[in-house]
Scaffold this active site. Structure first.
Site, mmCIF file in Angstrom:
data_model
loop_
_atom_site.group_PDB
_atom_site.id
_atom_site.type_symbol
_atom_site.label_atom_id
_atom_site.label_comp_id
_atom_site.label_asym_id
_atom_site.label_seq_id
_atom_site.Cartn_x
_atom_site.Cartn_y
_atom_site.Cartn_z
ATOM 1 N N ARG A 50 38.108 21.329 8.266
ATOM 2 C CA ARG A 50 37.741 20.808 7.279
ATOM 3 C C ARG A 50 37.611 19.568 6.790
ATOM 4 O O ARG A 50 38.619 18.557 6.784
ATOM 5 C CB ARG A 50 38.312 21.332 5.457
ATOM 6 C CG ARG A 50 37.461 21.414 4.166
ATOM 7 C CD ARG A 50 37.774 22.096 3.716
ATOM 8 N NE ARG A 50 37.149 21.979 2.330
ATOM 9 C CZ ARG A 50 36.049 23.178 1.640
ATOM 10 N NH1 ARG A 50 36.006 23.799 2.606
ATOM 11 N NH2 ARG A 50 35.487 22.762 1.034
ATOM 12 N N CYS B 85 27.076 28.074 -3.628
ATOM 13 C CA CYS B 85 29.133 28.354 -2.379
ATOM 14 C C CYS B 85 30.473 28.484 -2.610
ATOM 15 O O CYS B 85 31.370 28.808 -2.351
ATOM 16 C CB CYS B 85 28.761 27.120 -1.296
ATOM 17 S SG CYS B 85 28.531 25.606 -1.483
#
Length: 311
Positions: A101, A264
């Site tokens: 990430r 999300c």
């Protein structure tokens, strides 16, 4: 050949369908697959804040029989203390896969070029493909299929979620509309690529400036924070232009009567979505959050099976 998942179109339509079908089976049988038994290690690197990504990947890797090795990007300083390429050369021989990430997509691409094991995009500035697998799994659960459905994404159409909706939605045969104010349009190259994919799947991909037009008849309405990570300094400038794109009960009157709402997360009630919508019957965000676990387990399993040494 080592397979990676760096952006949504790294999976063909058939491959995406395979991963989603496997995710459904894994959800029904949480401990039925053990491709990481040993345990084999998966490096999970975080340069950005995380909750769902860390929880779902660490839980999922453990349920697949593996060991999730968490690496704090601030401590590792990848690309500062040593190059991404050298970091990849260190990690590759010791782990089964790398989940990262991070910020620029180019960092992820460099990791994939040198690691020699599957590399997974757990979010970059440009794309968030693992989230879209979970979103598509959620759509299938609530709508039965993806092909032919219309999904409207409202908010920052230049953000990673908008780009991933364009690519993944087109791959799934959906009619994708991303909608946001002037100055926040999607990357033209991403939109063109989505249209190229859609031409082969029966879907479509469009930028629609008017939020009412975007949600009219939509089967799925999705949104995300107006201020993506790394854009915090722009927060005050982003409020006024985005107000018309907030997902409200009034806006949803233009969508299909059975439309579902996705986000999300984290969500900011009263900004990109109202509390009434987020906490109401149309929102399926908690299913969506859980499905990160199952979709990512399926993805890792699929990548390992198709990569060198695991085929």
């Amino acid at each position: 050949m080592t397979r990676h998942f760096l952006r949504d179109d790294d999976l063909t339509p058939d491959e995406q369908a395979e991963v989603l079908a496997l995710a459904s089976r894994m959800k029904a049988d949480r401990h039925g697959w053990q491709p990481l038994a040993g345990p084999r290690t998966v490096a999970v690197l975080f340069d950005k804040p995380t909750l769902r990504t860390q929880v779902s990947f660490t839980t999922g890797i453990a349920e697949l029989g593996g060991y999730p090795m968490l690496v704090d990007g601030k401590l590792a300083q990848i690309g500062v203390r040593e190059s991404v390429a050298d970091t990849a050369r260190v990690l590759g021989p010791q782990v089964a896969a790398v989940v990262w990430r991070t910020f620029e997509q180019t960092r992820l691409e460099e990791m994939a070029a040198y690691a020699g094991v599957p590399v997974v995009n757990a979010l970059t500035d440009e794309f968030h493909p693992c989230q879209l697998l979970a979103d598509l799994q959620t759509v299938v659960e609530h709508k039965g299929a993806t092909a032919g459905l219309t999904v409207a994404f409202l908010g920052d159409s230049a953000c990673n979620m908008a780009h991933s909706y364009l690519l993944a939605g087109a791959t799934a045969g959906m009619h994708v509309r991303v909608s946001g104010p002037a100055g926040y349009e999607p990357d033209p190259q991403v939109l063109a690529r989505a249209r190229e994919i859609a031409a082969g799947t029966g879907g479509s991909a469009d930028y629609v400036a008017d939020p009412v037009e975007a949600v009219t008849g939509a089967d799925v309405v999705a949104t995300d924070t107006w201020v993506s990570m790394g854009k915090e300094s722009e927060a005050s400038d982003r409020q006024s232009p985005f107000v018309p794109y907030a997902v409200t009960d009034d806006l949803l009157t233009h969508a299909d009567a059975a439309a579902i709402v996705l986000h999300c997360l984290p969500a900011y009630r009263g900004k990109e979505i109202t509390a009434e919508v987020l906490d109401g019957p149309r929102a399926v965000v908690w299913d969506e959050a859980e499905n990160r676990l199952h979709a990512q387990k399926a993805l890792l399993t699929w990548l390992l099976e198709r990569s060198r040494g695991d085929a």
